[in-house]
Design a protein around this motif. Structure first.
Motif, PDB file in Angstrom:
ATOM      1  N   ALA A  85       0.827  -1.206   0.000  1.00 54.15           N
ATOM      2  CA  ALA A  85       0.000   0.000   0.000  1.00 54.15           C
ATOM      3  C   ALA A  85       0.863   1.258   0.000  1.00 54.15           C
ATOM      4  O   ALA A  85       0.527   2.258  -0.646  1.00 54.15           O
ATOM      5  N   GLY A  86       1.989   1.215   0.726  1.00 58.33           N
ATOM      6  CA  GLY A  86       2.902   2.351   0.742  1.00 58.33           C
ATOM      7  C   GLY A  86       3.511   2.589  -0.624  1.00 58.33           C
ATOM      8  O   GLY A  86       3.650   3.735  -1.077  1.00 58.33           O
ATOM      9  N   GLU A  87       3.873   1.512  -1.290  1.00 54.89           N
ATOM     10  CA  GLU A  87       4.440   1.624  -2.636  1.00 54.89           C
ATOM     11  C   GLU A  87       3.411   2.217  -3.594  1.00 54.89           C
ATOM     12  O   GLU A  87       3.737   3.068  -4.430  1.00 54.89           O
ATOM     13  N   ALA A  88       2.168   1.783  -3.475  1.00 50.43           N
ATOM     14  CA  ALA A  88       1.118   2.307  -4.348  1.00 50.43           C
ATOM     15  C   ALA A  88       0.903   3.800  -4.116  1.00 50.43           C
ATOM     16  O   ALA A  88       0.753   4.578  -5.078  1.00 50.43           O
ATOM     17  N   LEU A  89       0.899   4.222  -2.851  1.00 52.17           N
ATOM     18  CA  LEU A  89       0.722   5.641  -2.536  1.00 52.17           C
ATOM     19  C   LEU A  89       1.906   6.455  -3.051  1.00 52.17           C
ATOM     20  O   LEU A  89       1.720   7.523  -3.646  1.00 52.17           O
ATOM     21  N   ALA A  90       3.116   5.960  -2.840  1.00 51.86           N
ATOM     22  CA  ALA A  90       4.302   6.670  -3.311  1.00 51.86           C
ATOM     23  C   ALA A  90       4.315   6.771  -4.834  1.00 51.86           C
ATOM     24  O   ALA A  90       4.682   7.813  -5.399  1.00 51.86           O
ATOM     25  N   ARG A  91       3.899   5.727  -5.505  1.00 53.35           N
ATOM     26  CA  ARG A  91       3.862   5.753  -6.976  1.00 53.35           C
ATOM     27  C   ARG A  91       2.813   6.744  -7.487  1.00 53.35           C
ATOM     28  O   ARG A  91       3.039   7.424  -8.488  1.00 53.35           O
ATOM     29  N   ARG A  92       1.691   6.822  -6.807  1.00 51.68           N
ATOM     30  CA  ARG A  92       0.684   7.819  -7.204  1.00 51.68           C
ATOM     31  C   ARG A  92       1.252   9.227  -7.055  1.00 51.68           C
ATOM     32  O   ARG A  92       1.015  10.096  -7.908  1.00 51.68           O
ATOM     33  N   ALA A  93       1.994   9.431  -5.973  1.00 46.76           N
ATOM     34  CA  ALA A  93       2.623  10.740  -5.763  1.00 46.76           C
ATOM     35  C   ALA A  93       3.650  11.028  -6.851  1.00 46.76           C
ATOM     36  O   ALA A  93       3.717  12.147  -7.382  1.00 46.76           O
ATOM     37  N   GLU A  94       4.453  10.040  -7.200  1.00 47.38           N
ATOM     38  CA  GLU A  94       5.457  10.224  -8.252  1.00 47.38           C
ATOM     39  C   GLU A  94       4.799  10.534  -9.590  1.00 47.38           C
ATOM     40  O   GLU A  94       5.289  11.381 -10.354  1.00 47.38           O
ATOM     41  N   GLU A  95       3.711   9.856  -9.882  1.00 49.68           N
ATOM     42  CA  GLU A  95       2.997  10.110 -11.132  1.00 49.68           C
ATOM     43  C   GLU A  95       2.399  11.515 -11.141  1.00 49.68           C
ATOM     44  O   GLU A  95       2.408  12.203 -12.171  1.00 49.68           O
TER      45      GLU A  95
END
Length: 264
Positions: free
Chosen positions: A113-123
């Motif tokens: 879930a942390g990876e998904a949130l961080a990736r959304r932020a990066e995008e």
């Protein structure tokens, strides 16, 4: 075994844990927490930023307390002496915020879930950067974190200004992690650097553009002349958590884009 009773001494861990669906682990929060709004209704408030109710925290029987920066070192010391496990993060950059999200999620067994949130932020960062690159011009931006004395923006703020399409007029100061090292000894230096936009985020109180415009020698500043003095609400920019990468970045970009499209 992952921590099940967490006290958050600042807002960003609360925001992250709610964002990844692990809010039930939180048993206490900072009194300055405003994001997400429901946290204020659901969780007891046991700390400020520079102080905490140590006794109240201990009554909550936390198995982890999370704080931010060396400013909370004394709180951490008292809790550690009482036998509590404490994690104090000290990230000051956009990359640091992304890493923080991933680390915190991993600490509660939700690395996915942390990876998904961080990736959304990066995008989101990439999308704003692309939009900024398409703007016809880049403004010079002065970000004011406090008004007495004048304190310029911290590193992640300067980085977000660049991502949003502007250039911080005090790039040499954004690298300073401590507020005392970002104090402007000579306020007229702002006038000399001639920002096109002034963004204010006075932590804990409302930004007063009329007071800024009235400062001696600032009447010729392009931002003052063109009425480009704007508030960025402190909860979305001065906390090194997800809000800064989403709402804070968007707010800065909106001001820069509006200026870029109308400036002559």
């Amino acid at each position: 075994m992952y921590p099940a009773r967490i006290v958050c001494l600042t807002e960003e861990p609360t925001e992250v844990l709610y964002a990844i669906g692990e809010e039930d682990r939180i048993v206490g929060i900072s009194g300055f927490t405003v994001r997400p709004p429901r946290a204020r209704k659901e969780k007891p408030k046991v700390s400020a930023f520079t102080s905490a109710k140590i006794g109240e925290i201990l009554k909550l029987e936390p198995d982890l307390v999370i704080g931010f920066s060396d400013i909370q070192a004394d709180i951490a010391r008292d809790l550690i002496k009482a036998g509590v496990e404490v994690w104090i993060s000290n990230h000051r950059s956009v990359e640091g915020i992304l890493g923080y999200i991933r680390r915190l999620a991993g600490m509660v067994g939700r690395a996915d879930a942390g990876e998904a949130l961080a990736r959304r932020a990066e995008e989101h960062i990439a999308a704003v950067s692309a939009a900024a690159a398409a703007l016809p011009r880049r403004p010079r931006v002065y970000f004011e974190e406090w008004d007495d004395p004048l304190i310029t923006g911290i590193r992640w703020v300067g980085e977000l200004i660049r991502i949003a399409g502007g250039d911080d007029v005090f790039p040499e100061l954004t690298e300073k992690s401590l507020a005392r090292d970002r104090i402007l000894a000579d306020p007229t230096e702002v006038a000399r650097r001639a920002p096109d936009i002034i963004l204010g985020s006075w932590c804990g109180k409302r930004f007063r553009p009329e007071h800024v415009a009235a400062r001696p020698g600032w009447d010729a500043v392009p931002a003052v002349r063109d009425n480009e003095l704007h508030e960025i609400k402190s909860p979305i920019i001065l906390q090194p958590g997800p809000a800064a990468l989403f709402d804070g970045l968007d707010a800065i970009h909106a001001r820069i884009a509006a200026w870029a499209r109308t400036a002559q």
